[in-house]
Design a protein around this motif. Structure first.
Motif: not given
Lengths: 160, 121
Positions: A16, A33, A74, A78, B77-80, B82-83
């Motif tokens: 991902r 980005h 990350w 978390e 989720d958390s990564l989404d 943030v994006e």
């Protein structure tokens, strides 16, 4: 005597991060980005410079190192977030924390700002990789010794 | 003019972060650039946020309502998240601090936060 105060875990598909880093028309090495995301997640003193060094290599292996570093950081952060009290979760910022390895290769994670406020709290981190997955587990314990009595790395000096 | 000149839409950068499609608002903004900029009402914010979610692969095709929860309804989720927060920052030319971002859990909360930012455009 230590008391367990929190337990957190996280699991992440590393691919991902790879996809996110490859998104957009700009190459990875100059993508705004990617820069913004890295600055939001990585510690500016301990992690971001390493990330930028790999990034500036502009090679496939440099890219893979960036992905690995970011994904592990990350997942570790978390896991830290999940073991904090709600009041501390509200103040949590990933960039305030950094994950590194000690001289024996064992990972540790520390948040200098958090430790100033909670000097008795200690964080134990375990990280595992398999194929496309990285997992991180963090135990937060309250120790009788303030963290200022620990090594610079924020962990006890132990004999392996 | 200021609102238009600082709009990220004119730079077309959403396509780089959320690659599925370029929203129709891009065309509107370019067409209107020499007329008065519309006020940033909550309706306009909602419209732009819905377009933003529609262009994100994980939420494309899902019904985006003000009450939609990022995690429960949209499956982020958390990564989404943030994006998405970074994309909202780009979209409205604002900075959302981490502690504020953590409190944004629904589309309505995002709309309310943006509406409270004087420099959002």
């Amino acid at each position: 005597m230590s008391r367990i105060r929190g337990l957190g875990t996280d699991i992440l598909h590393v691919s991902r991060i790879e996809k996110i880093f490859k998104r957009g028309p700009e190459p990875f090495s100059i993508s705004k980005h990617v820069t913004k995301l890295a600055e939001r997640v990585l510690n500016p003193h301990k992690e971001l410079p390493v990330f930028q060094d790999y990034r500036n290599q502009n090679t496939d292996s440099g890219f893979r190192e960036c992905v690995r570093l970011f994904a592990t950081s990350w997942a570790s952060k978390e896991a830290v977030y999940k073991c904090l009290d709600p009041a501390e979760q509200r103040k949590f910022s990933m960039a305030h924390w950094y994950k590194q390895n000690d001289q024996h290769g064992r990972p540790f994670i520390i948040g200098p700002q958090y430790s100033k406020i909670h000097p008795m709290d200690k964080f134990l981190l375990s990280v595992s990789h398999d194929a496309d997955l990285v997992t991180a587990t963090v135990i937060r314990s309250e120790d009788g010794d303030p963290i200022s009595g620990l090594s610079e790395a924020g962990i006890r000096q132990t004999t392996p | 003019m200021l609102r238009l000149s600082c709009s990220r839409l004119l730079k077309g950068s959403r396509a780089s972060a959320f690659p599925l499609r370029v929203p129709s608002l891009v065309a509107q903004a370019q067409w209107r650039q020499y007329s008065a900029a519309p006020a940033l009402t909550k309706d306009i914010i909602q419209e732009r946020i819905v377009e933003l979610f529609e262009s994100y692969d994980k939420t494309a095709g899902k019904e985006i309502l003000p009450s939609s929860s990022f995690t429960r309804d949209l499956g982020l989720d958390s990564l989404d998240t943030v994006e998405v927060v970074m994309e909202i920052e780009n979209e409205f030319s604002i900075i959302i601090p981490d502690h504020e971002a953590d409190e944004i859990k629904t589309v309505q909360q995002a709309i309310d936060f943006i509406a409270s930012q004087d420099d959002a455009c």
